[in-house]
Design an enzyme around this catalytic site. Structure first.
Site, short mmCIF file in Angstrom:
data_model
loop_
_atom_site.label_atom_id
_atom_site.label_comp_id
_atom_site.label_asym_id
_atom_site.label_seq_id
_atom_site.Cartn_x
_atom_site.Cartn_y
_atom_site.Cartn_z
N GLU A 209 -6.97 33.54 24.02
CA GLU A 209 -5.53 33.79 23.96
C GLU A 209 -5.07 34.38 22.64
OE1 GLU A 209 -6.50 31.10 27.17
OE2 GLU A 209 -6.89 30.90 25.01
N ARG B 197 5.26 31.40 39.65
CA ARG B 197 4.36 32.34 40.30
C ARG B 197 3.98 31.82 41.68
NH1 ARG B 197 -0.05 30.03 42.00
NH2 ARG B 197 -0.96 32.10 42.06
N PHE C 147 -1.19 27.85 26.74
CA PHE C 147 -2.11 28.68 25.98
C PHE C 147 -1.35 29.79 25.24
CE2 PHE C 147 -4.98 27.66 29.79
CZ PHE C 147 -5.31 26.42 29.26
#
Length: 337
Positions: free
Chosen positions: A82, A190, A107
């Site tokens: 990340e 999502r 993250f």
């Protein structure tokens, strides 16, 4: 051999599931749209060749796989790194691209904070961070629950922060954050995302709060999926002759000070801030600070997650336990009234 007998009630009870890659927080029977972020980005990128997509091994779980399929030459898989993801996004922005970087919120904020702060924000680079599993939207415990992401991002100078409620919010936010000059952090529902705001003649405007419904007894100021829950609570409390207004605040930073102050001042109501975030450092404290600075005195309460490391488990159980389910929020407002 021991025989286990089940009652009819036990046999009918659905098994509650725990998943890091939870697909939807929609209540049963709610309308949903699949992958609104991925579809909106694909549509926008058709006329914006400078848009590129990057992810840290999570294209499928941030809906960026749709962009990868449509524009493979503009998609970059950075692997489980990340910090590299943020550094690369900053590099793309310096070369005139508009990078959309996706990962999980834990993250993208906790793990990569210094890179977001130093590589992207300090130079005001045009990077759009779109991070899934915000707040308590996974049952995998503190390693995956980004309950402090807003607090972290609010502390970064110049960072615009968006917390969309539903699929319509996301679809309309994507082109607006792409057009905005400077870094943006957007929380990313999502998968199968609820669709609720189209019933309220709603249009997303970056930096603007919108009153979805009015009410004389309670003003709920909310963001993210807690706006959906707040609308459900308003319907639920109507049976008790409690009239609830809902002010949706999709942009956490910069805050729409004028609209919030105007709505709070307009009637002497209980003010409740509802958010899928810790009570520390999120929308609740932002609104409370705004009211204090402007000398506006109202009875003020928060529906938010506790300042604690939360349990692992099935989301319906955890939402009820930590007070952000529809029924728990309705009970809290009844008690405060």
């Amino acid at each position: 051999m021991n025989t286990v007998h089940t009652t009819p009630d036990t046999a009918k009870k659905p098994r509650l599931k725990t998943s890091a890659m939870i697909a939807s927080i929609a209540s049963e029977g709610k309308r949903v749209k699949a992958a609104p972020f991925g579809k909106a980005l694909v549509e926008l990128a058709a006329s914006r060749p400078e848009i590129v997509g990057l992810t840290a091994d999570l294209a499928k779980y941030t809906d960026l796989h749709l962009f990868a399929q449509a524009y493979p030459e503009r998609f970059f898989q950075m692997g489980m790194a990340e910090q590299l993801l943020m550094a690369a996004a900053g590099g793309f922005a310096k070369e005139g691209f508009v990078p959309f970087a996706t990962t999980y919120a834990v993250f993208g904020t906790r793990r990569a904070f210094d890179f977001v702060h130093q590589v992207i924000a300090e130079e005001n680079l045009n990077v759009k961070l779109c991070c899934a599993l915000p707040g308590l939207t996974t049952g995998y415990g503190p390693s995956h629950q980004a309950t402090e992401d807003l607090a972290l991002m609010r502390g970064i100078p110049g960072m615009t922060i968006v917390d969309p409620c539903d699929a319509l919010d996301i679809e309309q936010a994507v082109p607006q954050i792409a057009a905005h000059q400077g870094p943006v952090y957007m929380r990313l529902p999502r998968g199968q995302v609820p669709l609720v705001l189209d019933e309220y003649d709603y249009k997303f405007e970056l930096g603007k709060a919108k009153l979805l419904r009015d009410g004389r007894d309670v003003l709920v100021i909310s963001s993210g999926f807690m706006t959906m829950r707040s609308l459900e609570v308003a319907d639920k409390l109507r049976a008790d002759n409690v009239d609830v207004a809902v002010l949706h605040v999709p942009t956490i930073k910069p805050l729409d000070d004028a609209t919030i102050l105007a709505e709070v001042k307009r009637l002497d109501r209980l003010v409740v801030v509802a958010e899928n975030h810790s009570v520390i450092g999120g929308l609740g404290e932002a609104v409370a600070s705004l009211l204090m600075r402007n000398g506006v005195a109202r009875t003020f309460r928060q529906v938010a997650l506790p300042d604690a490391f939360l349990d692992a488990g099935a989301l319906p159980t955890l939402h009820e336990r930590y007070g952000i389910s529809t029924s728990a929020m309705a009970d809290s407002i009844r008690e405060w009234l």
